[in-house]
Structure formats: structure tokens, C-alpha cells
Design a protein around this motif. Structure first.
Motif, mmCIF file in Angstrom:
data_model
loop_
_atom_site.group_PDB
_atom_site.id
_atom_site.type_symbol
_atom_site.label_atom_id
_atom_site.label_comp_id
_atom_site.label_asym_id
_atom_site.label_seq_id
_atom_site.Cartn_x
_atom_site.Cartn_y
_atom_site.Cartn_z
ATOM 1 N N CYS A 223 0.823 -1.215 0.000
ATOM 2 C CA CYS A 223 0.000 0.000 0.000
ATOM 3 C C CYS A 223 0.853 1.260 0.000
ATOM 4 C CB CYS A 223 -0.926 0.000 1.223
ATOM 5 S SG CYS A 223 -2.215 -1.276 1.184
ATOM 6 N N ARG A 224 1.942 1.247 0.759
ATOM 7 C CA ARG A 224 2.816 2.428 0.800
ATOM 8 C C ARG A 224 3.570 2.615 -0.512
ATOM 9 N NH1 ARG A 224 6.564 1.318 4.574
ATOM 10 N NH2 ARG A 224 5.682 -0.619 5.368
ATOM 11 N N LYS A 225 4.013 1.528 -1.114
ATOM 12 C CA LYS A 225 4.684 1.653 -2.402
ATOM 13 C C LYS A 225 3.747 2.212 -3.466
ATOM 14 C CE LYS A 225 8.305 -1.858 -1.918
ATOM 15 N NZ LYS A 225 8.881 -3.134 -2.413
ATOM 16 N N LEU B 291 2.280 -2.198 -8.894
ATOM 17 C CA LEU B 291 3.250 -3.041 -8.217
ATOM 18 C C LEU B 291 3.062 -4.473 -8.683
ATOM 19 C CD1 LEU B 291 4.854 -2.912 -4.861
ATOM 20 C CD2 LEU B 291 3.730 -5.060 -5.415
ATOM 21 N N ASN B 292 4.098 -5.033 -9.276
ATOM 22 C CA ASN B 292 4.079 -6.424 -9.747
ATOM 23 C C ASN B 292 4.986 -7.249 -8.836
ATOM 24 O OD1 ASN B 292 3.201 -8.073 -12.374
ATOM 25 N ND2 ASN B 292 5.214 -8.805 -11.729
ATOM 26 N N HIS B 293 4.365 -8.185 -8.112
ATOM 27 C CA HIS B 293 5.067 -9.042 -7.151
ATOM 28 C C HIS B 293 5.027 -10.448 -7.716
ATOM 29 C CE1 HIS B 293 5.503 -10.514 -2.756
ATOM 30 N NE2 HIS B 293 5.320 -11.613 -3.472
ATOM 31 N N ALA B 294 6.193 -11.027 -8.049
ATOM 32 C CA ALA B 294 6.191 -12.313 -8.742
ATOM 33 C C ALA B 294 7.439 -13.126 -8.435
ATOM 34 C CB ALA B 294 6.079 -12.109 -10.255
ATOM 35 N N ILE B 295 7.273 -14.446 -8.459
ATOM 36 C CA ILE B 295 8.390 -15.378 -8.352
ATOM 37 C C ILE B 295 9.162 -15.355 -9.667
ATOM 38 C CG2 ILE B 295 9.025 -17.796 -7.946
ATOM 39 C CD1 ILE B 295 6.358 -18.107 -6.466
ATOM 40 N N SER B 296 10.470 -15.541 -9.578
ATOM 41 C CA SER B 296 11.303 -15.487 -10.777
ATOM 42 C C SER B 296 12.333 -16.608 -10.763
ATOM 43 C CB SER B 296 12.048 -14.144 -10.848
ATOM 44 O OG SER B 296 12.997 -14.051 -9.791
ATOM 45 N N PHE C 228 6.044 1.658 -19.036
ATOM 46 C CA PHE C 228 6.163 2.002 -17.615
ATOM 47 C C PHE C 228 7.581 2.458 -17.275
ATOM 48 C CE2 PHE C 228 2.484 -0.949 -17.215
ATOM 49 C CZ PHE C 228 1.625 -0.124 -16.495
ATOM 50 N N GLU C 229 7.673 3.338 -16.277
ATOM 51 C CA GLU C 229 8.957 3.725 -15.708
ATOM 52 C C GLU C 229 9.170 2.935 -14.420
ATOM 53 O OE1 GLU C 229 11.203 7.536 -13.573
ATOM 54 O OE2 GLU C 229 9.140 7.744 -14.327
ATOM 55 N N VAL C 230 10.304 2.300 -14.289
ATOM 56 C CA VAL C 230 10.619 1.539 -13.084
ATOM 57 C C VAL C 230 11.050 2.493 -11.977
ATOM 58 C CG1 VAL C 230 12.105 -0.219 -12.057
ATOM 59 C CG2 VAL C 230 11.265 -0.513 -14.393
ATOM 60 N N LEU C 231 10.354 2.419 -10.840
ATOM 61 C CA LEU C 231 10.678 3.259 -9.692
ATOM 62 C C LEU C 231 11.506 2.518 -8.654
ATOM 63 C CD1 LEU C 231 7.246 5.030 -9.012
ATOM 64 C CD2 LEU C 231 9.073 5.706 -10.585
ATOM 65 N N ASP C 232 11.255 1.216 -8.518
ATOM 66 C CA ASP C 232 11.911 0.485 -7.439
ATOM 67 C C ASP C 232 11.823 -1.013 -7.713
ATOM 68 O OD1 ASP C 232 13.082 0.605 -4.614
ATOM 69 O OD2 ASP C 232 11.414 -0.775 -4.316
ATOM 70 N N VAL C 233 12.864 -1.744 -7.340
ATOM 71 C CA VAL C 233 12.873 -3.207 -7.385
ATOM 72 C C VAL C 233 13.380 -3.696 -6.039
ATOM 73 C CG1 VAL C 233 13.818 -5.277 -8.462
ATOM 74 C CG2 VAL C 233 13.286 -3.269 -9.877
ATOM 75 N N GLU C 234 12.615 -4.596 -5.407
ATOM 76 C CA GLU C 234 13.030 -5.163 -4.125
ATOM 77 C C GLU C 234 12.969 -6.679 -4.202
ATOM 78 O OE1 GLU C 234 12.219 -4.808 0.693
ATOM 79 O OE2 GLU C 234 10.846 -3.813 -0.712
ATOM 80 N N ALA C 235 14.096 -7.321 -3.886
ATOM 81 C CA ALA C 235 14.175 -8.785 -3.887
ATOM 82 C C ALA C 235 13.831 -9.304 -2.493
ATOM 83 C CB ALA C 235 15.573 -9.228 -4.287
ATOM 84 N N LEU C 236 12.931 -10.298 -2.447
ATOM 85 C CA LEU C 236 12.438 -10.840 -1.177
ATOM 86 C C LEU C 236 12.688 -12.349 -1.072
ATOM 87 C CD1 LEU C 236 9.024 -8.938 -1.072
ATOM 88 C CD2 LEU C 236 11.076 -8.395 0.257
ATOM 89 N N ARG C 237 13.728 -12.839 -1.729
ATOM 90 C CA ARG C 237 13.967 -14.282 -1.812
ATOM 91 C C ARG C 237 14.012 -14.953 -0.433
ATOM 92 N NH1 ARG C 237 18.481 -17.227 -1.157
ATOM 93 N NH2 ARG C 237 19.867 -15.399 -1.169
ATOM 94 N N GLN C 238 14.788 -14.417 0.481
ATOM 95 C CA GLN C 238 14.921 -15.048 1.790
ATOM 96 C C GLN C 238 13.610 -14.986 2.574
ATOM 97 O OE1 GLN C 238 18.980 -14.428 3.738
ATOM 98 N NE2 GLN C 238 18.893 -12.684 2.317
ATOM 99 N N HIS C 239 12.835 -13.944 2.344
ATOM 100 C CA HIS C 239 11.547 -13.809 3.029
ATOM 101 C C HIS C 239 10.589 -14.929 2.614
ATOM 102 C CE1 HIS C 239 12.206 -9.678 4.675
ATOM 103 N NE2 HIS C 239 13.087 -9.649 3.679
ATOM 104 N N TYR C 240 10.649 -15.332 1.318
ATOM 105 C CA TYR C 240 9.735 -16.390 0.884
ATOM 106 C C TYR C 240 10.144 -17.738 1.462
ATOM 107 C CZ TYR C 240 5.694 -17.388 -2.049
ATOM 108 O OH TYR C 240 4.421 -17.680 -2.492
ATOM 109 N N VAL D 34 11.958 -13.939 -5.617
ATOM 110 C CA VAL D 34 10.669 -13.261 -5.699
ATOM 111 C C VAL D 34 10.942 -11.768 -5.585
ATOM 112 C CG1 VAL D 34 10.214 -13.472 -3.210
ATOM 113 C CG2 VAL D 34 8.303 -13.121 -4.795
ATOM 114 N N ASN D 35 10.294 -10.989 -6.444
ATOM 115 C CA ASN D 35 10.628 -9.568 -6.556
ATOM 116 C C ASN D 35 9.369 -8.707 -6.609
ATOM 117 O OD1 ASN D 35 13.610 -10.079 -7.198
ATOM 118 N ND2 ASN D 35 12.571 -11.214 -8.825
ATOM 119 N N GLN D 36 9.456 -7.570 -5.959
ATOM 120 C CA GLN D 36 8.440 -6.536 -6.110
ATOM 121 C C GLN D 36 9.004 -5.452 -7.026
ATOM 122 O OE1 GLN D 36 7.082 -5.053 -2.313
ATOM 123 N NE2 GLN D 36 5.810 -6.853 -1.944
ATOM 124 N N ILE D 37 8.343 -5.263 -8.151
ATOM 125 C CA ILE D 37 8.754 -4.232 -9.111
ATOM 126 C C ILE D 37 7.685 -3.137 -9.096
ATOM 127 C CG2 ILE D 37 9.416 -3.732 -11.482
ATOM 128 C CD1 ILE D 37 9.853 -6.743 -11.877
#
Length: 435
Positions: A201-203, A310-315, A354-366, A414-417
């Protein structure tokens, strides 16, 4: 490697051929009571000759998976230890489909099966195997609906048992690892999922009065959080009728039916844009590589100028990997699912305007999230079997435990773009809005 006389030593040879390794890092236990392999290694049980017969007919991941789901093979100890050991050797350590056996390897495998009395007709696959894999053109609306139903219409009570009160079926965001409370269940899971929902929501920069689209809304958890905490209205779409029923009930129980509209609808059929923000969490894996440009175009068209997606997906973290339709995941878990690399997804979004604003990797969190789900499943095992079937519970245990190991070893990520459509306001200079 230490061995006893009996079936186990021959099984070790057969399994080594299938896995492409001379040394099996497991203690194999055969149906005749014999054992082979390192004495302190995790145990893998072959409960009947039918297990080897399944592998003979499908000498790869599919045969092994069918044997496990059917109960012909079992990992009676810590399943994470067994999968971690396997992931480090042979074909399990390589991305992509298993390399097919050579004619010589097949002949040796057949000879071993003959010696063990395992040759016979191909056993029927467990009933939990998906029936939609080969039907219709890939990613037609009908086929996508069938694929989603296979995975998500297992029963809301079953998912509540595994996911906990949050009913969020995607990677949580942890400040520390989960611990086990006095009920035997992982504590901290619900809080970690709430942290993920709030991060989304904040992103997206949500503010009161905004209209939000949640693509693949699940059981409505993000819609509820966004409406309650940020004062927005939400349209949530899913192809799962069972998800929609519970999501609507949860919205009604919270007094938010005027703020949350849950639809059983394909995202390609949405016509009432524009939206101020769009979330897509754990959904684009169902789209597929070939459909990704169209997916991006549709969401771009539904988003107002200046709005964020916000696109959150496994990669795949191993580069572009072609999916194997005869592996465990597409046959039993996500029919027609296809993971893209982070680079492929970023390219698709940028190519789509689209313009990319931020990419966050959450691999360890998953990995932490999946371990928490497995603990909940194992703690509530008898109830999980009652709500579904023994085979279905075994599918979910295999899928979640093996996936956790994949994230821990870095095979998958897994990444949030976060992206923005051009034509509106400027994004913040730094990440202060969502950190």
C-alpha cells in the motif's frame, strides 16, 4: 557409502541413474527392510516396488513426484533436510528440466527394475494430478480458469489451516525469522503478512478516495487492508469462485461492501478503468512468457496517467529457463504456470511504457514464509487430510518444502517491481514513502 544386502543397494544405483549422480546423499530404506547410504543422512523410504515402477515409466521428476504423492516414497524425518541434501547433487542442482536418460542408462535402469521385481504396467497417476495441462490453447480464458480452479479451489478451510488468519498466499515480509509458539505453530506469520500488505500500500502511494485494482485478489486480504487502513475503494478480480465467496464474506463482515467489489473475472475482461493504482501479487506467474506483453498492455491501459503498478512475482534466478510440462509443479500445483527472470519482467514493463521506480528482492523472506506454512500443515496434518485428501496434503507438503529449498539456494527468487505510468506527478526523490 555403507550398504546392506537387499533391495536398498540396488535402489541406490537406480536412483543415482535418474538423478545423474554417483553418490546419493540420503539413507535409502527399501520395502524389504534393507538400507543403504550414509548412516547419518536424511532417510528416503521406498515403501513398495511400485515406486520404482513409476520411476521406470517416467524416469525423472514426474516419476519421483508421482511416487511421493501416492505414498510409494516417503521422507519420514525432516523433509527440509532431505530436499536440501538432494538439491546439492545431480540434476536437482541444475535449473530447468531433467536431462533425459541415454539409451544405456535406460537399459541399466530397466535391468535393475527386473532384478527387483518392479517391472509391470504403468501405474495410474494419483488423482491429484491436474487434468488441464494438455487441453486447449495455452492461456485461453477457459484454460486459465481451469488451471486456477485446480490450484485455488481446493477448499477455503484447507487454505486457512495452512496460511493462518491472514489468508495471504504470497511471500510475507519478515523483520526476523519465525519462531514456534506453545501451540506448535509458527508465531509471527500473521504480522509478517500484514507488514507485506502495508508495504504494498505504501509503495502504491495509496490515499483516501483512490480507486485501486487488485489483480488476482485471492481471499481479499490486500483489499481489506487497503480499504480499512488507507480509505480507498478496491476492485478485486480472481478466477477462483471459492476465493471470491470468502473474500466477499470477509468484506461484508468488516462492513466494507461499499468499498470492496470482488469479481470472478479475467483481468483481460475489465472495462471500467481507469484506476489510480494497481497491485498484482503472485498473479503474473500464471500469465506466461508469451502473454506477458499483452498483460502489461492491459494493465497500462487500466491505469490512469501517473498511477503506480506493483508487480510481485516469483522469478528464475538462473536466467531464462524453459518450463517442463512433465515436472511436478505444472502437473500437480500450477498448471500452465511460468516464471520469468527479473530481467525479463522489467523489460516487459519498460517496453510496455512504464517507468521503473523500485525493485526489491524478497527471496529469503519467501523461504521463511514457506517454512512457516509447512509447519502449519504438518502440525494440522490429520485435519488437512480430512479437508482434502492424503494425496493433496502430500502435494502441498512436497511443493512448499521443495520451493523453500529453491529460495534458500537461490535457484528461484521473488521480486516486487514498482512502476509508474507516465503523465502524472513525479515520484519521491528517494524511497521515503515506503521505507
Amino acid at each position: 557409502m555403507t550398504t546392506d544386502n537387499g533391495a536398498a543397494s540396488l535402489l541406490a544405483k537406480a536412483l543415482g541413474i535418474v538423478l545423474g549422480t554417483a553418490e546419493i546423499p540420503l539413507r535409502l530404506r527399501a520395502w524389504d527392510g534393507s538400507e543403504a547410504g550414509p548412516p547419518d543422512a536424511p532417510v528416503l523410504e521406498f515403501r513398495s516396488r511400485r515406486a520404482l515402477r513409476r520411476i521406470l515409466w517416467s524416469p525423472g521428476q514426474l516419476g519421483l513426484s508421482r511416487a511421493y504423492v501416492a505414498g510409494d516414497i516417503d521422507a519420514p524425518g525432516d523433509i527440509f533436510e532431505a530436499f536440501t541434501a538432494l538439491s546439492s547433487v545431480g540434476k536437482f542442482s541444475e535449473p530447468g528440466p531433467f536431462r533425459p536418460l541415454t539409451p544405456r542408462e535406460l537399459a541399466t535402469l530397466l535391468s535393475t527394475a527386473v532384478r527387483l521385481g518392479a517391472v509391470g504396467p504403468n501405474p495410474a497417476p494419483p488423482p491429484e494430478e491436474a487434468k488441464v495441462t494438455r487441453k486447449g490453447g495455452l492461456h485461453t480464458r477457459r484454460r486459465d480458469a481451469a488451471a486456477i480452479s485446480h490450484h485455488y479451489d481446493v477448499g477455503n478451510d484447507f487454505y486457512a489451516l495452512v496460511l493462518g488468519a491472514s489468508m495471504v498466499y504470497s511471500c510475507a515480509v519478515w523483520s526476523e525469522g519465525p519462531y514456534v509458539d506453545n501451540t506448535g505453530l509458527p508465531a509471527g506469520l500473521d504480522g509478517a503478512q500484514k507488514a507485506k500488505l502495508d508495504l504494498v500500500c505504501r509503495k502504491l502511494g495509496l490515499k483516501p478516495g483512490m480507486r485501486v485494482l487488485d489483480v488476482g485478489c485471492g481471499w481479499g486480504s490486500l483489499a481489506l487492508h487497503a480499504a480499512q487502513q488507507y480509505g480507498v475503494t478496491v476492485v478485486g478480480v480472481t478466477l477462483s469462485s471459492e476465493q471470491a465467496v470468502l473474500a466477499r464474506k470477509r468484506a461484508a463482515d468488516a462492513g466494507l461492501t461499499e468499498n470492496i467489489d470482488i469479481r470472478v473475472q479475467d483481468y483481460r475482461d475489465i472495462t471500467d478503468g481507469p484506476f489510480d493504482a494497481i497491485s498484482s501479487i503472485g498473479m503474473s506467474e500464471h500469465v506466461g512468457r508469451e502473454q506477458s506483453p499483452h498483460y502489461v498492455d492491459v494493465l497500462h491501459g487500466l491505469l490512469r496517467p501517473g498511477g503506480r503498478l506493483l508487480n510481485h512475482a516469483i522469478s528464475w534466478n538462473a536466467g531464462r529457463t524453459k518450463p517442463d510440462p512433465d515436472s511436478f509443479i505444472p502437473r500437480y500445483v500450477f498448471p500452465d504456470g511460468e516464471m520469468l527472470s527479473l530481467g525479463e519482467m522489467v523489460t516487459a514493463l519498460e517496453t510496455g511504457g512504464f517507468e521503473v521506480l523500485d525493485v526489491e528482492a524478497l527471496r529469503q523472506h519467501y523461504a521463511l514464509t514457506l517454512r512457516a506454512w509447512v509447519r502449519r500443515l504438518e502440525t494440522n496434518w490429520d485435519e488437512a487430510v480430512r479437508l482434502t485428501s492424503l494425496g493433496r496434503a502430500r502435494v502441498w507438503r512436497l511443493y512448499m518444502a521443495s520451493s523453500a529449498v529453491g529460495f534458500e539456494t537461490g535457484l528461484t527468487g521473488v521480486n516486487q517491481i514498482l512502476v509508474q505510468r507516465a503523465g502524472g506527478g513525479q515520484p519521491p526523490l528517494r524511497r521515503t514513502d515506503w521505507i
